[in-house]
Design an enzyme around this catalytic site. Structure first.
Site, mmCIF file in Angstrom:
data_model
loop_
_atom_site.group_PDB
_atom_site.id
_atom_site.type_symbol
_atom_site.label_atom_id
_atom_site.label_comp_id
_atom_site.label_asym_id
_atom_site.label_seq_id
_atom_site.Cartn_x
_atom_site.Cartn_y
_atom_site.Cartn_z
ATOM 1 N N ARG A 84 -9.294 -36.270 8.511
ATOM 2 C CA ARG A 84 -9.516 -35.559 7.063
ATOM 3 C C ARG A 84 -11.223 -35.316 7.036
ATOM 4 O O ARG A 84 -11.369 -34.158 6.143
ATOM 5 C CB ARG A 84 -9.266 -36.708 6.070
ATOM 6 N N SER B 27 8.381 -30.788 2.833
ATOM 7 C CA SER B 27 9.739 -30.414 2.443
ATOM 8 C C SER B 27 10.377 -31.406 1.296
ATOM 9 O O SER B 27 11.294 -31.273 0.741
ATOM 10 C CB SER B 27 10.797 -30.697 3.646
ATOM 11 N N ASP C 292 0.335 -31.427 10.699
ATOM 12 C CA ASP C 292 0.499 -32.954 11.028
ATOM 13 C C ASP C 292 1.898 -33.312 10.739
ATOM 14 O O ASP C 292 2.283 -33.980 9.498
ATOM 15 C CB ASP C 292 -0.564 -33.551 9.993
ATOM 16 N N CYS D 106 1.973 -37.199 16.352
ATOM 17 C CA CYS D 106 1.809 -38.691 16.262
ATOM 18 C C CYS D 106 2.969 -39.331 17.164
ATOM 19 O O CYS D 106 3.319 -40.651 16.940
ATOM 20 C CB CYS D 106 1.814 -39.248 14.713
#
Ligand code: SAH
Length: 400
Positions: free
Chosen positions: A218, A257, A304, A344
């Site tokens: 970030r 979403s 991500d 990830c």
């Protein structure tokens, strides 16, 4: 569910002690020749070679991993053992300077195998520790671990919350007891990361409430955000968005979403930048949003997504998913744009992920350069004997 491990034995097939001699912390079920004592999932067991020589002590599991090793020394697994392990974990975080409470009150104290405690995760949010068991062994050990945590973290934490409803093996049927093991009132509900504030819903939120593992990445987004039009796809708490705002982005759009995630991202941006109209958030599916958006609208895109492959057998589809997702971003990102793209999934290696992104780039026929190769931060350490612990990987790409 005993911590007395003298009578529960796992005897390996001949030659199967090799990887354990190199300190790999898992015994696969195929390596087990026989067991002695009445083994139940979660028991502490001793692992012996085919010659009866002591190799390791760990938690017995049902599944392809039969034992997760706690120690290679013949020692008792008791409160004192956990005090030693947790102290070692805290030492590392001290060395990293992650305890400057003004700017950072949020970090991972225990990262499973990376801290020689396979099956245990502990995240710290201010004076609250959120503990997660990923194994039945640690579910049974939760009270003794909580005791040890209180001792080691006496100056730092007041509350310990146990949250394992999504991480325990589903077969375990343990009547999951989510809730406070210690404390309970006045818990920290704001995480501070590099001076930025985030509402933490660790009771209902994903993981332990926040994705602590993207802290460094970030910061990198903040560094490059100045004057850019930013799309933060899969925004969840809006972590990347808040950093992009501070970095001076022209606009920041957060998409997820989940409507709950979108509300959380909106609230977090508002807490740090009240009344700032540069930010907008949308509850939309990633693929729909990327397909519907105009070309050249964004020149910094963050992807991500959640782990596409939770298991090895889902690998092929996961790789296709990464290719499809990245291809959609390559198709639309503005010339000179930066794409921050992550995976990830532990089951997807760095090379496989890079190949999936390469395939997407080739489909777009655009010139793409790798500027940075990203990974998990130092408070998610990788045990050198357990390369599988390297799960988060990312690329920063310059797209022409
Ligand atoms: N980037 C976040 C973490 C992302 S977690 C951070 O830094 O904290 C993954 C998120 O993807 C979840 O919030 C989930 O709701 C969202 N998600 C899952 N499938 C999605 C889809 N098809 N489209 C958009 N978002 C989706």
């Amino acid at each position: 569910m005993t911590s007395d491990n003298s009578d529960k034995l796992v005897i390996l097939r001949r030659g199967k002690e090799e990887s354990l001699r190199r300190f790999h912390p898992w015994v696969f079920s195929g390596a087990v020749a026989s067991t002695k004592g009445d083994l139940a999932e979660g028991d502490v067991v001793k692992v012996l070679s085919s010659d009866g020589e002591y190799i390791a002590t760990g938690h017995w599991q049902i599944g392809s991993i039969a034992v997760r090793v706690l120690t290679f020394k013949d020692e008792t697994i008791d409160a004192a053992f956990y005090v030693r392990r947790l102290s070692a974990a805290l030492e590392v975080r001290r060395a990293l300077g992650l305890q400057d409470h003004q700017n950072n009150n949020t970090y991972r104290l225990v990262h499973g195998e990376g801290d020689n405690l396979p099956g245990l995760v502990v995240d710290i949010y201010g004076d609250t520790a959120v503990m997660q068991a990923h194994s039945v062994g640690f579910h049974y050990a939760r009270h003794i671990v909580a005791e040890a945590l209180q001792q080691v973290m006496a100056d730092i934490i007041k509350h310990i919350y146990y949250k394992s409803e999504t991480t325990l093996p589903y077969m375990a049927n343990l009547g999951q007891e989510n809730g406070f093991l210690v404390g309970g009132a006045d818990v920290a509900d704001v995480a501070i990361e590099n001076g930025l504030k985030f509402h933490i819903d660790w009771l209902r939120g994903q993981k332990t409430g926040f994705f602590v593992d993207q802290r460094d990445n970030r910061s990198l987004v903040e560094r490059y955000a100045s004057g850019r039009r930013v799309l933060n796809m899969f925004c969840y708490t809006g972590g990347f968005s808040v950093y992009a705002m501070r970095g001076g982005a022209e606009v920041v759009h957060s998409v997820d979403s989940s409507a709950k995630a979108v509300n959380l991202a909106t609230a977090n941006v508002e807490m740090n930048f009240p009344g700032d109209t540069r930010h907008k958030a949308y509850a939309k599916d990633a693929f729909h949003y990327l397909q519907a958006m105009p070309s050249d609208d964004y020149d910094l895109i963050i992807l991500d997504p959640p782990a596409f492959a939770k298991h090895r057998d889902a690998l092929r589809n996961a790789l296709k998913g990464y290719t499809r997702l990245n291809a959609a971003a390559f198709a639309k990102i503005k010339k000179g744009g930066l794409l921050f793209t992550f995976s990830c999934s532990q089951a997807v290696s760095k090379e496989q992920f890079r190949l999936a992104v390469f395939t997407a780039a080739a489909q777009s026929k655009r010139s793409v350069r790798i500027l940075h190769q990203l990974h998990q931060p130092a408070d998610h350490p990788i045990n050198i004997y357990h390369p599988e612990g390297e799960y988060l990987k990312g690329l920063v790409l310059y797209v022409e």
